[in-house]
Write an enzyme that holds these catalytic residues in place. Structure first.
Site, PDB file in Angstrom:
ATOM      1  N   ASP A   1       4.816   0.773   3.903  1.00 18.80           N
ATOM      2  CA  ASP A   1       4.733  -0.412   4.749  1.00 18.80           C
ATOM      3  C   ASP A   1       4.460  -1.645   3.896  1.00 18.80           C
ATOM      4  O   ASP A   1       4.641  -1.609   2.689  1.00 18.80           O
ATOM      5  CB  ASP A   1       3.589  -0.202   5.742  1.00 18.80           C
ATOM      6  CG  ASP A   1       2.279   0.040   4.972  1.00 18.80           C
ATOM      7  OD1 ASP A   1       2.337   0.150   3.736  1.00 18.80           O
ATOM      8  OD2 ASP A   1       1.217   0.104   5.604  1.00 18.80           O
TER       9      ASP A   1
ATOM     10  N   ASP B   1       0.775  -1.228   0.000  1.00 22.05           N
ATOM     11  CA  ASP B   1       0.000   0.000   0.000  1.00 22.05           C
ATOM     12  C   ASP B   1       0.812   1.285   0.000  1.00 22.05           C
ATOM     13  O   ASP B   1       0.496   2.240  -0.686  1.00 22.05           O
ATOM     14  CB  ASP B   1      -0.914  -0.059   1.230  1.00 22.05           C
ATOM     15  CG  ASP B   1      -1.507   1.263   1.574  1.00 22.05           C
ATOM     16  OD1 ASP B   1      -2.231   1.782   0.717  1.00 22.05           O
ATOM     17  OD2 ASP B   1      -1.238   1.779   2.662  1.00 22.05           O
TER      18      ASP B   1
ATOM     19  N   GLU C   1       5.875  10.084   3.415  1.00 23.43           N
ATOM     20  CA  GLU C   1       5.459   8.743   3.016  1.00 23.43           C
ATOM     21  C   GLU C   1       5.046   8.717   1.540  1.00 23.43           C
ATOM     22  O   GLU C   1       4.680   9.743   0.952  1.00 23.43           O
ATOM     23  CB  GLU C   1       4.304   8.220   3.889  1.00 23.43           C
ATOM     24  CG  GLU C   1       4.013   6.748   3.614  1.00 23.43           C
ATOM     25  CD  GLU C   1       3.353   5.993   4.760  1.00 23.43           C
ATOM     26  OE1 GLU C   1       2.857   6.625   5.697  1.00 23.43           O
ATOM     27  OE2 GLU C   1       3.355   4.746   4.693  1.00 23.43           O
TER      28      GLU C   1
ATOM     29  N   TYR D   1      -7.524   2.462   6.880  1.00 22.24           N
ATOM     30  CA  TYR D   1      -8.391   3.017   5.842  1.00 22.24           C
ATOM     31  C   TYR D   1      -9.867   2.865   6.177  1.00 22.24           C
ATOM     32  O   TYR D   1     -10.616   2.258   5.427  1.00 22.24           O
ATOM     33  CB  TYR D   1      -8.082   2.346   4.498  1.00 22.24           C
ATOM     34  CG  TYR D   1      -6.746   2.757   3.939  1.00 22.24           C
ATOM     35  CD1 TYR D   1      -6.576   3.999   3.342  1.00 22.24           C
ATOM     36  CD2 TYR D   1      -5.644   1.904   4.025  1.00 22.24           C
ATOM     37  CE1 TYR D   1      -5.344   4.383   2.845  1.00 22.24           C
ATOM     38  CE2 TYR D   1      -4.406   2.291   3.528  1.00 22.24           C
ATOM     39  CZ  TYR D   1      -4.270   3.529   2.941  1.00 22.24           C
ATOM     40  OH  TYR D   1      -3.055   3.912   2.442  1.00 22.24           O
TER      41      TYR D   1
END
Ligand code: NAG
Ligand code: NAG
Ligand code: NAG
Ligand code: NAG
Ligand code: NAG
Ligand code: NAG
Ligand code: NAG
Ligand code: NAG
Ligand code: NAG
Ligand code: NAG
Length: 578
Positions: free
Chosen positions: A100, A97, A486, A265
C-alpha cells in the site's frame, strides 16, 4: 553564474554524502538465471550475492518522494512529494510500508534496526557481494526520513496517511490520493514504544556507521563508516530515548495517542522497546548507566524466556541475544555471559523442540498459531536469523550445530525446499510468486478486480519476500490474498541478514537453483485459500488459522476468546482488506 556554482557545490555535497553507487549499477537478473546452478563452489557464491542484491533492490522499489537520478527501478515515479504539508513540514521521502502507500514509523524503525544490527555483525557479506553502497543508500533513504520525522526532541511523526483512507485506493504511484494526514506523538501525547523503537533504529545504525563491532565472534561491520553521520544518528537515538522515558504525558502505547496508527500497527506493549533502546545505547556509548536501565526494564516487564516471535511488535528474543553478544564481546558494562547464554539457549531450545505454542508444519515451516496465520514466513525467518547469529556464541558444539541446522531448514524452506517447490522471493527463480500483493507493481487500478485486472502483474517486484504459505504449506499466489502474497519492509529484513551470512560462509548455491521451470505450477493448489482475505464458512477442511478465526465469530469458551483476540490483533497487521 553564482547560482550555477552553488548548484554544483550542492550537487557535489549530495554526491559525497554517501558511498558512490557502482557504475554500471547492479540490476536484478532475469528470474531464469536463478535456475542455473553456479559452475563452481566459491565464496562469495554468485547466487547468494545476487539474492542479497535483489533483497536490497526491493527497498528501492518501495521508495516514496522525489526519486534521485540514480534510480534503478525504471517503472517507479516521484510520488507523495507533499507529505507533511498538512503540518508545515517536509515529510516526503522514506518508504511505503507494504503493498500500500502508508508510511508507518513503528515497523520501519524495526526494519532499519534489524538491518543495521545485521550489517554490523555480518557486514563482510555486503562487502563481498559489492552491495555495501546500496546498503548505505537504502539505510540513508530511511534514516534521513526518520530524521525529518523527528523535528524536535519530543515530537515524532508516526504515520503518514492512514489505512482506512489508503485501503480505498488500488493503483499506481501517479494517482495516490493527496489527502495524506501526518500524525505525531509528542510530550503530552506520547508513544513510548514508537519513540523507543525509533531510538533503536538510530542507535543500531549509529553503531554500524561508527564501526562498533561486537568482536571477533562476528564478521566486521559493512564498510560504510561515517563518524559524522554516526553522531547525528546517536543524537536522535538519545533524544528519542529520553522522550520515551520521561515524557510528561507518561508512558503509553502510541496508538493511545494516535488511534489511527492502531489500525495497521497497533503495539501490544512498550517494555521491550524501552529495553532494546537502552541496550543499543549502552553499546553505542559504552555506558553502564544505559545498561542497568536495560536490565531494569528486562526484569520490570518480564521479558525473560517465553516462546514468542521476534518482530516489529515483539523484541524480547532479540534482546536476549544482544545481551549475550555484548557479554561475549567483553563490554566493560556487560553482565554475566553464562547467564545470558542460558537465557538464550532456553529460548532457542524451546523453539527447536516445538510445542507451546510453536510447531513445525508437515513441510517443515516453523509455525506460531496466530502470528503465522498471515505472513507465515516472517516468524520463521526471524527465528532463523537469530539462531544463525547466536550459534556463533553457543555454549556447546552440539547446540551450535543444531541451531544452524534448524535455521538452515527454515531458510531452505523459504527458498524453495517446500511442498510447493516455490522460492518465496519474487523474481529469483521461474517458480517464484508471480502475484505479489503490491498496488504499485500490479499495474491495476480496479479495486474490485485486483486479481484479474490486469491478468498478469505489470512489473516484477524483484527481491520482495512475500507473506508465505498457509499451515498446510499451500501457497495460492493470488494477488488479493494479502496474508500470503503481500510484501512489506519488515518481511525482507531477516532474509537480508541471512543472505549476508550466507555470502560470508556458504560456497554452495541457495536451494532454488535446483528448481526448474514448472515445478511450482505442478504443485500449486487450485481453488481459494482459507484465511483472513478469503474467509471460509463451514467446518470441514479448515486450516488451523481458520479454526482460530472461527473463535472470533463464535466466542463460546474463554480459550476461544483469548485465541480470537490474539488473532484479531494480528489481523491489524495487514494494510488491505475488502
Ligand atoms: C558523512 O555523512 C555526512 C552526513 O550525512 C555527510 O554530510 C558527509 O558528506 C559524509 N562524508 C563522507 C565522506 O561520505
Ligand atoms: C565485486 O567487485 C570486484 C571488483 O570489481 C569483482 O572482482 C567481483 O567479482 C565483484 N563481486 C561480485 C559478487 O559482484
Ligand atoms: C510511472 O509512470 C509511468 C508513466 O510515465 C507509468 O507507465 C507507470 O505505471 C508508473 N508507475 C507506477 C508504479 O504507477
Ligand atoms: C500532540 O499529539 C497529539 C496526538 O497526535 C495531537 O492531538 C496534538 O495536537 C499534539 N500537540 C501539539 C502541540 O502538536
Ligand atoms: C572497522 O572495524 C574492523 C574490525 O572490526 C576493522 O577491521 C576495520 O578496519 C574498521 N574500519 C574502519 C573504517 O575503521
Ligand atoms: C529522566 O528524567 C530524570 C529526572 O530529570 C533524569 O535524571 C534522567 O536522566 C532522565 N532520563 C533520560 C533517559 O533522559
Ligand atoms: C568503556 O568504558 C570502560 C570503563 O569506563 C573503559 O575501561 C573502556 O576502555 C571503554 N571502552 C571503549 C571502547 O571506549
Ligand atoms: C553467572 O551466571 C551463571 C548462570 O546463571 C551462574 O551460575 C553464575 O553464578 C553467575 N556468575 C556470576 C559471577 O554472577
Ligand atoms: C563460517 O566460516 C568460517 C570459515 O570457514 C568458520 O570459521 C565459521 O565457523 C563459519 N561460521 C558459521 C556460523 O558457520
Ligand atoms: C548453503 O546453502 C544451502 C542452501 O540453502 C544449504 O543447504 C547448505 O546447508 C548451506 N551450507 C552451509 C555451509 O551453510
Amino acid at each position: 553564474m553564482v547560482v550555477v556554482i552553488l548548484l554544483l557545490l550542492f550537487w557535489a555535497q549530495a554526491v559525497i554524502a554517501q558511498l558512490s553507487l557502482p557504475s554500471p549499477p547492479f540490476l536484478p537478473p532475469r528470474a531464469s538465471s536463478g535456475a542455473q546452478p553456479s559452475a563452481q563452489d566459491s565464496i562469495p557464491n554468485p547466487q547468494w550475492s545476487t539474492l542479497l542484491g535483489n533483497l536490497l533492490y526491493f527497498y528501492e522499489a518501495q521508495r516514496s518522494g522525489r526519486l534521485p537520478g540514480t534510480k534503478r527501478v525504471s517503472w517507479r515515479n516521484d510520488s507523495a512529494v507533499n507529505d507533511g504539508s498538512d503540518v508545515g513540514l517536509d515529510l516526503s521521502g522514506g518508504y511505503y510500508d507494504a503493498g500500500d502507500y502508508i508510511k508507518a514509523t513503528f515497523p520501519l524503525s524495526f526494519t532499519i534496526m534489524s538491518i543495521c544490527w545485521g550489517a554490523t555483525d555480518f557486514g563482510g557479506g555486503y562487502d563481498l557481494a559489492n552491495q555495501t553502497a546500496y546498503l548505505d543508500d537504502m539505510l540513508r533513504w530511511g534514516l534521513d526520513w526518520l530524521i525529518k520525522a523527528h523535528p524536535s526532541p519530543r515530537t515524532l511523526y508516526v504515520l503518514v496517511s492512514e489505512s482506512s483512507v489508503d485501503n480505498a485506493y488500488w493503483g499506481g504511484d501517479l494517482n495516490i490520493p493527496q489527502d495524506r494526514t501526518s500524525y505525531q506523538i509528542n510530550d503530552t501525547s506520547p508513544g513510548t514504544d514508537a519513540a523507543a523503537s525509533a531510538s533503536t533504529a538510530f542507535a543500531a545504525c549509529s553503531n554500524l556507521y561508527a564501526n562498533r563491532s561486537l568482536g571477533p565472534s562476528f564478521s566486521t561491520p559493512a564498510s560504510l563508516q561515517n563518524s559524522t553521520y554516526a553522531d547525528i544518528l546517536l543524537n536522535h537515538a538519545q533524544d528519542l530515548y529520553s522522550f520515551a522515558v520521561n515524557a510528561s504525558g507518561g508512558k503509553q502505547t502510541y496508538q493511545t495517542a494516535v488511534p489511527q496508527a492502531g489500525a495497521a500497527y497497533g503495539s501490544s506493549s512498550y517494555g521491550d522497546e524501552l529495553a532494546m533502546a537502552a541496550l543499543l545505547l549502552a553499546w553505542a556509548t559504552n555506558s553502564s548507566d544505559y545498561y542497568s536501565q536495560a536490565e531494569t526494564y528486562h526484569a520490570q516487564y518480564s521479558l525473560g524466556v517465553k516462546n514468542v516471535v521476534f518482530n516489529w511488535d515483539s523484541k524480547a528474543p532479540g534482546l536476549t541475544v544482544l545481551f549475550a553478544q555484548l557479554a561475549n564481546a567483553g563490554a566493560s558494562f556487560a553482565g554475566n555471559l553464562s547467564y545470558w547464554q542460558e537465557e538464550a539457549e532456553r529460548y532457542f531450545d524451546r523453539v527447536l523442540s516445538g510445542g507451546d505454542p510453536s510447531f513445525k508444519t508437515q513441510g517443515g515451516l516453523l509455525w506460531y498459531p496466530g502470528d503465522s496465520n498471515s505472513a507465515s514466513l516472517n516468524p520463521a525467518l526471524n527465528a532463523a536469523m537469530l539462531l544463525t547469529r547466536y550459534a556463533r556464541i553457543a555454549t556447546t558444539q552440539e547446540k551450535r550445530r543444531s541451531y544452524l541446522d534448524f535455521a538452515r531448514s527454515q531458510l531452505d524452506y523459504a527458498l524453495g525446499n517446500n511442498p510447493m517447490s516455490a522460492p518465496y522471493v519474487v523474481g529469483s527463480n521461474p517458480n517464484s510468486p508471480a502475484n505479489p500483493h503490491s498496488a504499485m507493481a500490479s499495474g491495476g487500478n480496479d479495486i474490485n478486480n485486483i486479481d484479474t485486472s490486469p491478468p498478469q502483474e505489470a512489473y516484477v517486484l524483484y527481491g520482495a519476500v512475500v507473506g508465505g504459505p498457509d499451515v498446510q504449506d499451500r501457497f495460492y499466489d493470488i494477488r488479493s490474498d494479502w496474508p500470503e502474497t503481500e510484501v512489506a519492509l519488515d518481511y525482507n529484513a531477516p532474509m537480508l541478514t541471512l543472505a549476508a551470512m550466507q555470502v560470508l560462509n556458504n560456497t554452495s548455491d541457495p536451494f532454488f537453483t535446483r528448481l526448474q521451470d514448472g515445478a511450482f505450477a505442478a504443485q500449486k493448489p487450485s481453488g481459494k485459500p482459507c484465511d483472513a482475505a478469503f474467509p471460509c464458512k463451514g467446518g470441514s477442511g479448515l486450516s488451523r488459522g481458520a479454526t482460530v478465526a472461527l473463535g472470533v465469530i463464535l466466542p463460546i469458551v474463554g480459550v476461544a476468546i483469548i485465541a480470537g483476540t490474539w488473532y484479531c490483533y494480528r489481523l491489524r497487521r495487514h494494510r488491505y482488506r475488502y
